[in-house]
Design a protein around this motif. Structure first.
Motif, short mmCIF file in Angstrom:
data_model
loop_
_atom_site.label_atom_id
_atom_site.label_comp_id
_atom_site.label_asym_id
_atom_site.label_seq_id
_atom_site.Cartn_x
_atom_site.Cartn_y
_atom_site.Cartn_z
N VAL A 220 70.83 23.02 29.03
CA VAL A 220 71.76 22.23 28.29
C VAL A 220 71.08 21.76 27.09
O VAL A 220 70.07 21.57 26.77
CB VAL A 220 72.42 21.16 29.12
CG1 VAL A 220 73.09 21.51 30.06
CG2 VAL A 220 71.53 20.08 29.47
N LEU A 221 71.74 21.94 25.88
CA LEU A 221 71.40 21.11 24.75
C LEU A 221 71.90 19.52 24.63
O LEU A 221 73.28 19.56 24.81
CB LEU A 221 71.67 22.09 23.69
CG LEU A 221 71.93 21.20 22.21
CD1 LEU A 221 70.06 20.97 21.87
CD2 LEU A 221 72.33 22.21 21.20
N ARG A 222 70.97 18.76 24.57
CA ARG A 222 71.58 17.28 24.47
C ARG A 222 71.15 16.79 23.05
O ARG A 222 70.02 16.94 22.83
CB ARG A 222 70.86 16.59 25.32
CG ARG A 222 71.41 15.24 25.44
CD ARG A 222 71.13 13.93 26.37
NE ARG A 222 71.56 14.81 27.71
CZ ARG A 222 71.22 14.69 28.89
NH1 ARG A 222 69.96 14.06 29.10
NH2 ARG A 222 71.80 15.40 30.02
N MET A 223 72.27 16.47 22.38
CA MET A 223 72.12 15.84 20.98
C MET A 223 72.40 14.47 20.89
O MET A 223 73.47 14.16 21.69
CB MET A 223 72.95 16.60 19.84
CG MET A 223 72.55 18.17 19.79
SD MET A 223 73.56 18.95 18.54
CE MET A 223 74.96 19.13 19.70
N THR A 224 71.39 13.56 20.69
CA THR A 224 71.62 12.13 20.70
C THR A 224 71.82 11.68 19.50
O THR A 224 71.09 11.90 18.45
CB THR A 224 70.66 11.37 21.53
OG1 THR A 224 70.58 12.13 22.86
CG2 THR A 224 70.88 9.96 21.82
N SER B 40 75.52 10.64 23.26
CA SER B 40 74.98 11.92 23.46
C SER B 40 76.06 13.05 23.54
O SER B 40 77.16 12.74 24.17
CB SER B 40 74.19 12.04 24.66
OG SER B 40 72.92 11.32 24.64
N LEU B 41 75.61 14.13 23.05
CA LEU B 41 76.69 15.16 22.95
C LEU B 41 75.78 16.36 23.82
O LEU B 41 74.88 16.75 23.33
CB LEU B 41 77.18 15.84 21.77
CG LEU B 41 78.07 16.97 21.79
CD1 LEU B 41 79.35 17.00 22.55
CD2 LEU B 41 78.13 17.40 20.20
N THR B 42 76.24 16.92 25.02
CA THR B 42 75.61 17.69 25.93
C THR B 42 76.43 19.20 25.87
O THR B 42 77.60 19.13 26.28
CB THR B 42 75.15 17.27 27.16
OG1 THR B 42 74.49 15.96 27.04
CG2 THR B 42 74.54 18.40 28.04
N LYS C 214 67.32 17.59 22.66
CA LYS C 214 66.40 17.93 23.67
C LYS C 214 67.16 19.39 24.23
O LYS C 214 68.11 19.35 24.26
CB LYS C 214 66.26 17.00 24.82
CG LYS C 214 65.48 15.85 24.69
CD LYS C 214 65.34 15.08 25.95
CE LYS C 214 64.33 13.85 25.55
NZ LYS C 214 64.45 12.76 25.51
N ILE D 183 67.17 20.94 27.78
CA ILE D 183 66.87 20.69 29.03
C ILE D 183 67.03 21.68 29.91
O ILE D 183 68.27 22.28 30.03
CB ILE D 183 67.81 19.35 29.58
CG1 ILE D 183 67.37 18.17 28.71
CG2 ILE D 183 67.17 19.15 30.85
CD1 ILE D 183 68.34 16.74 28.79
#
Length: 79
Positions: free
Chosen positions: A8-12, A22-24, A64, A66
């Motif tokens: 997953v891509l997590r943009m905080t 956060s947007l995952t 991140k 993850i």
């Protein structure tokens, strides 16, 4: 029993009140760069796409990718 993995891509972001939001997103494009993600985050902020109890998303805080691997060690017998 099986092994599974997911990315997953997590943009905080920091919202207007200073909190973190956060947007995952599942399965980010292979080889995506920090610059591409930052550009997308800048666009989300500039267009004021998301808002919530803490106000508009005001700044980038973290990025991140993850990668999670899960080993399922037990399968329940079928009744």
């Amino acid at each position: 029993m099986a092994t599974t993995s997911k990315k997953v891509l997590r943009m905080t972001f920091t919202n207007a009140l200073g909190g973190a939001v956060s947007l995952t997103l599942p399965e980010p494009k292979e080889g995506i760069t920090a610059a591409e993600i930052e550009a997308a985050m800048d666009l989300i902020i500039a267009k004021n796409i998301f808002t919530g109890g803490g106000g508009a998303w005001a700044a980038k805080r973290d990025i991140k990718v993850i990668d999670t691997t899960t080993d399922d060690l037990y399968d329940s017998p079928v009744a």
